[in-house]
Write an enzyme that holds these catalytic residues in place. Sequence first.
Site, PDB file in Angstrom:
ATOM      1  N   LYS A 113      57.899 -33.526 -90.039  1.00  0.00           N
ATOM      2  CA  LYS A 113      59.132 -32.741 -90.137  1.00  0.00           C
ATOM      3  C   LYS A 113      59.470 -32.384 -91.572  1.00  0.00           C
ATOM      4  CE  LYS A 113      61.324 -33.499 -85.805  1.00  0.00           C
ATOM      5  NZ  LYS A 113      62.205 -34.288 -84.996  1.00  0.00           N
ATOM      6  N   LYS A 195      51.832 -30.794 -79.033  1.00  0.00           N
ATOM      7  CA  LYS A 195      52.805 -31.087 -77.979  1.00  0.00           C
ATOM      8  C   LYS A 195      53.776 -29.923 -77.759  1.00  0.00           C
ATOM      9  CE  LYS A 195      56.784 -33.081 -80.129  1.00  0.00           C
ATOM     10  NZ  LYS A 195      57.848 -33.927 -80.364  1.00  0.00           N
ATOM     11  N   LYS A 198      60.612 -28.390 -78.242  1.00  0.00           N
ATOM     12  CA  LYS A 198      61.802 -27.582 -78.041  1.00  0.00           C
ATOM     13  C   LYS A 198      62.239 -26.861 -79.314  1.00  0.00           C
ATOM     14  CE  LYS A 198      64.623 -31.793 -77.571  1.00  0.00           C
ATOM     15  NZ  LYS A 198      64.987 -32.404 -78.827  1.00  0.00           N
TER      16      LYS A 198
END
Length: 330
Positions: A113, A195, A198
């Site tokens: 991130k 993966k 969202k």
Amino acid sequence: MRILSGIKPTGTLTLGNYIGAIKNFVKLQEEYKDAEVLVFIADLHALTTPQDKQELRNRKKEIAGMYLACGLDKEKTILFNQSEVKEHLELGYIMECTSYIGEMERMTQYKDKKLKQTAGIKTSLLTYPALMAADILLYDASLVPIGDDQKQHLELTRNLAVRFNNEYGETFTVPEGFTPKVGKRIMGLQDPTKKMSKSDEGNPKNYISLFDNPSEARNKIKSAVTDSLTNIKYDAKEKPGISNLLNIYSALTDTSISQIEKKYANSNYMEFKNDLGEIVFNFLSDLQNKYNNIISSGILGSVLDKGAAYASMLAKRKIEKVYKKVGLNR
Ligand code: TYM
């Protein structure tokens, strides 16, 4: 016994969140009839990356509504917003004082991130796992249903619980993670090596949102990337695309992978994808119906109020004990 889990209100809820996590909250609630099930919207966690405040409010409501639409029992579930129970922050700080910077820096989610932060890395992005540990330990949860990507955070939580218990005496229950056999990591439809996420809003064909128009979702399944082979066989390494679709099929129909392989032994990819498209279409239509009923019934506010009040009562008791243990009482 307590079962606990949370979802961060960033991006839209995906089929990955449903299969990897929410579905299992519901399953465990049915399985452990006497357990207390605490489910929360991890809104404090959302602030670790930049958020639009109106969007944040909307997403919180969406998650709360979806939790109930997915089948959590609204009478029994303790459903609340994390930020409404201040003790999460208090224990989060204690967990910061229990953990080391090196441990935080080793977290793969942090490493991933931090690379995506264009406007600077917030301190809280690094300390995030301390708050997550607090979320769990505050309630002495023994079972935590999560997808694969949260396993490392859970492992850290267990280490912190043990470390604290060793230093200050038995205080926290050491939690177990629960990841499903099938679907612990649902992959992207366009890139099945990563993966389904969202936060992937630039590429809507790569994920299915629980709020997608069901016909559009059906098309996304039909255009999912698969290999140039023809047989419908599970092989996550060599055939990640078709294996991902098999996982989705299996989770949504509660059928084993081998049964599905048998059923489609003489079919081609298109036939299989058409059927899965229908399954997803029906799943989303039904789910969205339930969601709309919950939102229009207006019960959400009182469920969240009741949940926050109950969770606060538990959390207050626990933080008092913890403060005593570390010497913060008079
Ligand atoms: P979050 O919001 O990223 O994801 C919510 C849950 O969905 C699972 N998940 C997936 N499972 C399978 N396939 C996927 N593609 C997929 N994408 C997401 C996640 O593993 C997760 O279980 N830090 C947490 C929220 C949290 C939490 C907690 C969870 C905060 N405190 C305490 C459990 C206990 C998070 O960001 O999840």
